[in-house]
Motif scaffolding. Sequence first.
Motif, PDB file in Angstrom:
ATOM      1  N   CYS A  12      -2.575  12.159  12.223  1.00 17.84           N
ATOM      2  CA  CYS A  12      -4.190  11.860  12.094  1.00 17.84           C
ATOM      3  C   CYS A  12      -4.756  11.890  13.481  1.00 17.84           C
ATOM      4  N   PRO A  13      -6.257  12.536  13.382  1.00 16.93           N
ATOM      5  CA  PRO A  13      -6.935  12.705  14.705  1.00 16.93           C
ATOM      6  C   PRO A  13      -7.248  11.592  15.217  1.00 16.93           C
ATOM      7  N   LEU A  14      -7.230  10.379  14.445  1.00 17.40           N
ATOM      8  CA  LEU A  14      -7.935   9.164  15.120  1.00 17.40           C
ATOM      9  C   LEU A  14      -7.142   8.514  16.176  1.00 17.40           C
ATOM     10  N   SER A  15      -7.484   7.565  16.979  1.00 20.17           N
ATOM     11  CA  SER A  15      -6.671   6.872  17.905  1.00 20.17           C
ATOM     12  C   SER A  15      -5.927   5.761  17.423  1.00 20.17           C
ATOM     13  N   VAL A  16      -5.044   5.198  18.208  1.00 19.85           N
ATOM     14  CA  VAL A  16      -4.005   4.316  17.621  1.00 19.85           C
ATOM     15  C   VAL A  16      -5.150   3.022  17.206  1.00 19.85           C
ATOM     16  N   TYR A  17      -6.000   2.615  18.074  1.00 20.99           N
ATOM     17  CA  TYR A  17      -6.893   1.411  17.757  1.00 20.99           C
ATOM     18  C   TYR A  17      -7.438   1.686  16.553  1.00 20.99           C
ATOM     19  N   HIS A  18      -8.192   2.877  16.438  1.00 18.73           N
ATOM     20  CA  HIS A  18      -9.062   3.094  15.014  1.00 18.73           C
ATOM     21  C   HIS A  18      -8.168   3.093  14.109  1.00 18.73           C
ATOM     22  N   ILE A  19      -6.950   3.734  13.955  1.00 12.67           N
ATOM     23  CA  ILE A  19      -5.852   3.764  12.713  1.00 12.67           C
ATOM     24  C   ILE A  19      -5.570   2.292  12.408  1.00 12.67           C
ATOM     25  N   SER A  20      -5.030   1.644  13.448  1.00 17.04           N
ATOM     26  CA  SER A  20      -4.673   0.180  13.246  1.00 17.04           C
ATOM     27  C   SER A  20      -5.756  -0.637  12.740  1.00 17.04           C
ATOM     28  N   MET A  56       1.021  -1.169   0.024  1.00 16.74           N
ATOM     29  CA  MET A  56       0.114   0.040  -0.051  1.00 16.74           C
ATOM     30  C   MET A  56       0.899   1.234   0.043  1.00 16.74           C
ATOM     31  N   LYS A  57       0.410   2.184  -0.774  1.00 16.98           N
ATOM     32  CA  LYS A  57       1.518   3.565  -0.882  1.00 16.98           C
ATOM     33  C   LYS A  57       1.084   4.300   0.261  1.00 16.98           C
ATOM     34  N   ILE A  58       1.995   5.076   0.701  1.00 18.32           N
ATOM     35  CA  ILE A  58       2.189   6.020   1.811  1.00 18.32           C
ATOM     36  C   ILE A  58       0.661   7.100   1.620  1.00 18.32           C
ATOM     37  N   SER A  59       0.526   7.447   0.402  1.00 19.02           N
ATOM     38  CA  SER A  59      -0.757   8.273  -0.336  1.00 19.02           C
ATOM     39  C   SER A  59      -1.935   7.682  -0.077  1.00 19.02           C
ATOM     40  N   GLU A  60      -1.856   6.320  -0.077  1.00 17.89           N
ATOM     41  CA  GLU A  60      -3.248   5.491  -0.213  1.00 17.89           C
ATOM     42  C   GLU A  60      -3.500   5.496   1.491  1.00 17.89           C
ATOM     43  N   ILE A  61      -2.575   5.322   2.358  1.00 21.14           N
ATOM     44  CA  ILE A  61      -2.897   5.273   3.688  1.00 21.14           C
ATOM     45  C   ILE A  61      -3.235   6.577   4.148  1.00 21.14           C
ATOM     46  N   ALA A  62      -2.787   7.611   3.678  1.00 17.13           N
ATOM     47  CA  ALA A  62      -3.037   9.018   4.192  1.00 17.13           C
ATOM     48  C   ALA A  62      -4.724   9.255   3.803  1.00 17.13           C
ATOM     49  N   THR A  63      -4.872   8.848   2.381  1.00 15.26           N
ATOM     50  CA  THR A  63      -6.605   9.024   1.957  1.00 15.26           C
ATOM     51  C   THR A  63      -7.234   8.012   2.884  1.00 15.26           C
ATOM     52  N   ILE A  77       5.907   7.689   9.687  1.00 13.51           N
ATOM     53  CA  ILE A  77       5.474   7.651  11.180  1.00 13.51           C
ATOM     54  C   ILE A  77       4.035   8.311  11.073  1.00 13.51           C
ATOM     55  N   ILE A  78       3.168   7.723  11.603  1.00 15.81           N
ATOM     56  CA  ILE A  78       1.600   8.260  11.745  1.00 15.81           C
ATOM     57  C   ILE A  78       1.691   8.902  13.162  1.00 15.81           C
ATOM     58  N   LEU A  79       1.244  10.060  13.355  1.00 18.22           N
ATOM     59  CA  LEU A  79       1.176  10.366  14.623  1.00 18.22           C
ATOM     60  C   LEU A  79      -0.413  10.483  15.125  1.00 18.22           C
ATOM     61  N   LEU A  97      -7.243   7.131   5.983  1.00 15.12           N
ATOM     62  CA  LEU A  97      -7.144   7.636   7.213  1.00 15.12           C
ATOM     63  C   LEU A  97      -7.725   9.276   7.165  1.00 15.12           C
ATOM     64  N   ASN A  98      -7.765   9.686   6.042  1.00 13.79           N
ATOM     65  CA  ASN A  98      -8.392  11.075   5.937  1.00 13.79           C
ATOM     66  C   ASN A  98      -7.384  11.934   6.989  1.00 13.79           C
ATOM     67  N   ALA A  99      -5.925  11.627   6.444  1.00 14.27           N
ATOM     68  CA  ALA A  99      -4.983  12.307   7.269  1.00 14.27           C
ATOM     69  C   ALA A  99      -4.057  13.123   6.332  1.00 14.27           C
TER      70      ALA A  99
END
Lengths: 137, 114
Positions: free
Chosen positions: B94-102, B1-8, B68-70, B10-12
């Motif tokens: 990213c505004p979400l919690s670690v659990y939510h992101i994971s 998965m590309k970093i850009s896809e991860i950001a999308t 790194i995702i904060l 997570l809306n991050a």
Amino acid sequence: MKFEYNVEGGDFLNAGNASGNIKKVLKKLNVDTGVLKRVVVALYEAEVNIVAHAYRGKITADISPKRIEIVLDDEGPGIPDIGLAMQQGYSTASTKVREMGFGAGMGLPNIKANVDDMKIETEVGKGTKLTLSFNLE
Amino acid sequence: MKISEIATLLNAKIVCGEEFSDREIEKAFASDLMSDVLTTPFDNGILITGLANPQSIRTADMMDVSAIILARKKKATEEMISLAQENDAVIIECPLSVYHISGILYTHGLSPVY
């Protein structure tokens, strides 16, 4: 090839500078990636230990084709009980150190797991000298 | 998965290293304890953490972690951004919690380290 770095106790902003620099040098020298990872993990943990526990320290890295030897010599409180300090989970770290993501009592065991040889010389009230060795052959 | 896809997903927001957002990520690890990260090899993976200080960037560099995702609305400090720039690292806020992101990344196929 010898490199020397000074480390200030409590300076968390720069904790890892020496390790980062030595990593760059080892990469340029094309050191095997497995060894490189072991060196940087052990060195970074040990550098953080100086920042977390000592007043100041000096890191000397001696790189030869056969081995890498890194000496971390600090002026600090010393380690009263090395056996206890080597136990996973035992820590005397401050709240500040924990806020930095360390201080869970994993430093020395993690250093030991990554080196080929480790020597600790310590004197309570004076400081600690840690010698880490890695074989390249 | 590309970093850009991860950001999308997570809306991050990528706040540093946007030029590396095409990097492929296979694995993720989540921890606020850097000593744990240092015992877990995951080269070219992504670190999910709530630890917003230079040590998370340093640790990622030592472990050759790509990004790194904060989590938990944490913001990257100037020191963190300048260190990440030196190391060609990507920081995502990213505004979400670690659990939510994971959970989101796991269900979209990003593997755990173990």
